[in-house]
Design an enzyme around this catalytic site. Structure first.
Site, PDB file in Angstrom:
ATOM      1  N   CYS A 382       1.236  -1.193   0.224  1.00  0.00           N
ATOM      2  CA  CYS A 382       0.469   0.045  -0.123  1.00  0.00           C
ATOM      3  C   CYS A 382       0.746   0.639   0.089  1.00  0.00           C
ATOM      4  CB  CYS A 382      -0.956  -0.746   1.014  1.00  0.00           C
ATOM      5  SG  CYS A 382      -2.536   1.030   0.889  1.00  0.00           S
ATOM      6  N   HIS A 508      -3.574  -5.100   0.411  1.00  0.00           N
ATOM      7  CA  HIS A 508      -2.921  -5.559   1.539  1.00  0.00           C
ATOM      8  C   HIS A 508      -2.983  -7.289   1.753  1.00  0.00           C
ATOM      9  CE1 HIS A 508      -2.320  -2.096   4.383  1.00  0.00           C
ATOM     10  NE2 HIS A 508      -3.638  -1.553   3.655  1.00  0.00           N
ATOM     11  N   GLU A 510      -1.660  -9.181   3.095  1.00  0.00           N
ATOM     12  CA  GLU A 510      -1.695  -9.468   4.432  1.00  0.00           C
ATOM     13  C   GLU A 510      -2.671  -9.449   5.613  1.00  0.00           C
ATOM     14  OE1 GLU A 510      -1.100  -6.159   4.361  1.00  0.00           O
ATOM     15  OE2 GLU A 510      -1.128  -4.786   5.417  1.00  0.00           O
TER      16      GLU A 510
END
Ligand code: GLN
Length: 539
Positions: A382, A508, A510
Site C-alpha cells: 500500500c 494488503h 497480509e
C-alpha cells in the site's frame, strides 16, 4: 439453531481474549462445527477506521470492506472464519443505528433508553450471526468488566442468556492470576473481584479461564472455583505460551476446554482433527529452522500491534519455507536521521508496510532505494508501494520533486494522486477504497509466479493511487506494471524486472495469510530473502 458463547475479560486489558476466543473457535471448527465470530467494542468510534494505529493497533479489513478491530485478524487466522460487517460492533455503531431510527420516527413518540433500546440493538447485532449455516457463534466483549462503557453490552448478554436458556448460551470469563514477585505468591483476589462485578450484573461465568505466568496449584483451582462460583473442572489455566501464539489452541485442547464448552451447549463432542496444526506448532517450537532477517521499515514501529497482520504473515511465510523469520523493526525516521544504511546492513529482505501521512516517508524511500540498488528482496504494501513509485520517479526518472499529493499537493510530478472518486469525499469514516477487489496479473511477473494464477482478489484500504499520466514514462524506464484492475485502469502491483525480487502492491496481502496457508507473496518474498542471504554468505 445457533448456540452462543460470550467471552468477557476481567482485571486488566490485553489478556489475549481475542486469541483465546479464536483458539476456541479453531478447536470447535476442527471438531466439525460451523463457527462464526464477532467482537463488541465498547468505545464510541463507529469503527476503528479513523483511529491512530498508536491508539488502537492495526485496522483489520474484511473482504466486504469493513474496517475492524485487529482481533478479527486472529479470528480469521486461527479459525479460518470469514469476517464481515456483522463481525464488529462498537458503542458508536450501536448508538448511531438507534439514533437513526429515532430520527426516522420509528419509536412512535416513545422515550429512547439504554434499556431496552440500546440493549435490544446489541442483541440484534449478536443475532446477526445466528443463521442456519452457523452452529456456534462466539461473541467477544471488548474492554474489562467494570468499565462504564461495557455495561450495556454485559446487560445485553445477560438478557440474551436469560431469553435463550442455559444450554443455548454460555459465558466464558478470562481473568488474570498475577504472580507477585515480592510476596512470591500468585493471587486469586483480582479474579474473585472481577467475577464479583459480573455477578452484580447478573452474570455468573460458566467457564473461568485464568491467564497466568506460572502454573496454578490445586489450591488455586479450588479457591477460584469456590469464590468465583464456577465448577472446579470449569476453571482453566491458560499459561503464557513460550514460542508462538499458535500454541494456545493446543493448550486449551489439552485441558479439553472445547469438550467442556460442547457439553455446556448440549452438543455432541465429535472428533478433533488438528494434526496438521500440531505439526506446524512443533516445527515452530523445535527452534532449529535456519534464520532469515527481514527489516520492516515503518512509522508505527514502537507499537507491535500496529503491524500485527504483517508480522503474522512473515511468520506464516517462515513456517511455509521452514525458516525462522527474524523481524527487525526499523523506525523510518531513524533511517532518515542516519547518514548511511547501517540499520539495514543485516537485512536479507526489506518490507515497507502501509501508512498515512508525511512523517517518515523519506526514511521509507531511502530503504526502498537501498533495496532496489543492492538487489535486496523487497515487498511494498500500500503506502510501501506508493513510496516505491515515488522512489523510482526521483532516482530513476529524474523527477526530484516527485511525490504523492497526500504529502505534497503542489508537486509538478504527482506520481501518486487522489483517486477520482475520492475527490468529493468529505467524511473520513469508512470512505476509502475498501475491501476485496479483483486484480489481473501479467505474464512474466514475480507476482504471477507467486500466486500461480492471473486472477486474484485482495483487500484494499487507500485513497491515493498510481497516477496513470506517468504510466508510459515508468514503463519505458523499466518499471513493470505487473498487476492492474481487470479494466486496466488502476495499477495494483509494480515490480522491477531486473531485480531478484522486488514486488510492491497497492493492496494488503497480509490480511489473507494463514498459519497453514501462507500468503504467496510473503512466501516467495521470504524465499527470495533466504536466497539473498545464501548468496551473500557464499560470496
Ligand atoms: N495513505 C495512502 C492512501 O491512502 C496509503 C494507505 C495505506 O497504506 N493503507 O492511499
Amino acid at each position: 439453531m445457533t448456540k452462543h458463547i460470550f467471552v468477557t475479560g476481567g482485571v486488566v486489558s490485553s489478556l489475549g481474549k481475542g486469541i483465546t476466543a479464536a483458539a476456541l473457535a479453531m478447536l470447535l471448527k476442527h471438531r466439525g462445527y460451523r463457527v462464526a465470530m464477532q467482537k463488541m467494542d465498547p468505545y464510541i468510534n463507529v469503527d476503528p477506521g479513523t483511529m491512530s494505529p498508536f491508539q488502537h493497533g492495526e485496522v483489520f479489513v474484511t473482504d466486504d470492506g469493513t474496517e475492524t478491530d485487529l482481533d478479527l485478524g486472529h479470528y480469521e487466522r486461527f479459525a479460518g472464519v470469514c469476517c464481515s460487517k456483522a463481525s464488529n460492533y462498537t458503542t458508536g455503531k450501536i448508538y448511531s443505528n438507534v439514533i437513526e431510527r429515532e430520527r426516522r420516527g420509528d419509536y412512535l413518540g416513545g422515550t429512547v433508553q439504554v434499556i431496552p433500546h440500546i440493549t435490544d440493538e446489541i442483541k440484534d447485532s449478536i443475532l446477526s450471526l445466528a443463521n442456519p449455516d452457523t452452529d456456534i457463534a462466539i461473541t467477544e466483549i471488548g474492554g474489562t468488566a467494570g468499565d462504564i462503557e461495557s455495561l450495556p453490552f454485559l446487560e445485553a448478554i445477560r438478557q440474551f442468556r436469560h431469553e435463550k436458556g442455559i444450554g443455548n448460551a454460555i459465558f466464558i470469563h478470562l481473568t488474570l492470576v498475577p504472580y507477585l514477585r515480592a510476596a512470591g505468591e500468585m493471587k486469586t483476589k483480582p479474579s474473585q473481584q472481577s467475577v464479583g462485578i459480573l455477578r452484580n450484573i447478573g452474570i455468573v461465568p460458566d467457564i473461568l479461564i485464568c491467564r497466568t505466568e506460572l502454573p496454578l496449584s490445586k489450591e488455586h483451582f479450588s479457591k477460584l472455583s469456590l469464590f468465583c462460583n464456577v465448577a472446579q473442572e470449569m476453571v482453566i489455566e491458560e499459561q503464557d505460551v513460550k514460542n508462538s501464539i499458535y500454541e494456545v489452541p493446543l493448550e486449551l485442547a489439552y485441558q479439553q476446554v472445547d469438550l467442556k464448552v460442547l457439553r455446556l451447549l448440549e452438543l455432541p463432542p465429535r472428533e478433533l482433527h488438528i494434526d496438521e496444526w500440531r505439526t506446524m506448532v512443533q516445527r515452530v517450537i523445535a527452534n532449529d529452522r535456519p534464520q532469515v532477517t527481514i527489516a520492516v521499515v515503518g512509522k508505527y514501529i514502537s507499537l507491535r500491534d500496529a503491524y500485527k497482520s504483517i508480522y503474522e504473515s512473515l511468520d506464516h511465510a517462515g513456517i511455509a519455507n521452514n525458516f525462522e523469520v527474524i523481524i527487525k523493526s526499523i523506525e523510518s525516521e531513524d533511517l532518515e536521521n542516519c547518514r548511511g544504511y547501517e540499520p539495514l546492513a543485516d537485512a536479507d529482505g526489506i518490507l515497507v508496510p502501509g501508512g498515512f501521512g508525511n512523517r517518515g516517508i523519506d526514511g521509507k524511500i531511502k530503504a526502498i532505494q537501498y533495496a532496489r540498488e543492492n538487489d535486496i528482496p523487497f515487498l511494498g504494501i500500500c503506502l510501501g508501494m506508493q513510496c516505491a513509485v515515488i522512489e523510482f520517479a526521483r532516482n530513476v526518472l529524474g523527477y526530484p520533486d516527485a511525490d504523492s499529493t497526500e504529502f505534497n499537493p503542489q508537486t509538478k510530478h504527482p506520481v501518486i494522486c487522489l483517486m477520482k472518486e475520492q475527490e468529493q469525499v468529505t467524511h473520513k469514516g469508512a470512505s476509502m477504497r475498501l475491501g476485496a477487489w479483483p486484480c489481473t496479473l501479467r505474464d512474466g511477473s514475480k507476482a504471477l509466479i507467486a500466486y500461480g494464477k492471473s486472477e486474484v482478489s485482495e483487500r484494499h484500504r487507500h485513497r491515493y493511487e498510481f497516477n496513470n499520466t506517468f504510466r508510459e514514462a515508468y514503463q519505458q524506464a523499466g518499471l513493470f506494471i505487473s498487476g492492474t484492475s481487470p479494466d486496466n485502469k488502476l495499477v495494483e502491483v509494480v515490480e522491477h524486472a531486473h531485480h531478484p525480487w522486488f514486488v510492491a502492491a497497492q493492496f494488503h496481502p497480509e490480511f489473507k495469510s494463514r498459519p497453514l496457508c501462507a500468503h504467496p507473496l510473503f512466501q516467495n518474498f521470504i524465499k527470495a530473502a533466504m536466497e539473498n542471504k545464501q548468496k551473500n554468505t557464499t560470496t
